[in-house]
Design a protein around this motif. Sequence first.
Motif, PDB file in Angstrom:
ATOM      1  N   ILE A  60      56.686  54.857  13.458  1.00 13.94           N
ATOM      2  CA  ILE A  60      56.103  54.828  14.807  1.00 13.94           C
ATOM      3  C   ILE A  60      56.890  53.822  15.644  1.00 13.94           C
ATOM      4  N   LEU A  65      46.942  48.927  22.563  1.00 12.24           N
ATOM      5  CA  LEU A  65      47.751  49.872  21.802  1.00 12.24           C
ATOM      6  C   LEU A  65      48.608  49.120  20.792  1.00 12.24           C
ATOM      7  N   VAL A  73      52.950  59.391  20.907  1.00 16.26           N
ATOM      8  CA  VAL A  73      53.425  58.550  19.813  1.00 16.26           C
ATOM      9  C   VAL A  73      54.923  58.803  19.662  1.00 16.26           C
ATOM     10  N   LEU A  98      48.441  56.641  12.259  1.00 12.59           N
ATOM     11  CA  LEU A  98      47.861  56.220  13.528  1.00 12.59           C
ATOM     12  C   LEU A  98      46.415  56.688  13.514  1.00 12.59           C
ATOM     13  N   VAL A 146      53.529  53.573  21.128  1.00 15.88           N
ATOM     14  CA  VAL A 146      52.371  54.388  21.505  1.00 15.88           C
ATOM     15  C   VAL A 146      52.052  54.101  22.961  1.00 15.88           C
ATOM     16  N   ILE A 194      47.751  60.869  24.601  1.00 16.00           N
ATOM     17  CA  ILE A 194      48.318  59.835  23.739  1.00 16.00           C
ATOM     18  C   ILE A 194      49.685  60.337  23.296  1.00 16.00           C
ATOM     19  N   ARG A 210      58.486  63.034  19.561  1.00 18.20           N
ATOM     20  CA  ARG A 210      57.171  62.489  19.926  1.00 18.20           C
ATOM     21  C   ARG A 210      56.060  63.392  19.405  1.00 18.20           C
TER      22      ARG A 210
END
Length: 127
Positions: A77, A70, A94, A34, A80, A92, A54
Amino acid sequence: MMLLASQLPSLSLAAPPSRLESVSATSGSDQSRLTVELSQATVHTFFMLDAPRRAVIDLRNTQASPRLKLPGATGVIAGVRTGPRPAGGLRIVVELKGSAPAKLSTAAVSGKPGRLQLVLAVRGEAG
């Protein structure tokens, strides 16, 4: 005539906010990456949460660009999302599949003053 400090207009010495310009995600055979790009460097913190797994990046004094898009799910992943934090910060989050470890590294990009990379390395199965 003597002016009192309370009569003077307040002067802000705070730095202008950083802007979250873009978030992109890519996946390869052994890792997902990312990449977070900012308009300027800012103070950040990184930590992991479980149930569900996360990776979290808190950015101080940062606002999302109105044009921010996003990325969708790719590799480990699962998703997001972003959200505001107190005192003008931005978070943020993830969402990860399985128990993939994550490591945050920062790197300067030629011609761009700030950039953060979140690298998610996969050990075995992602789910």
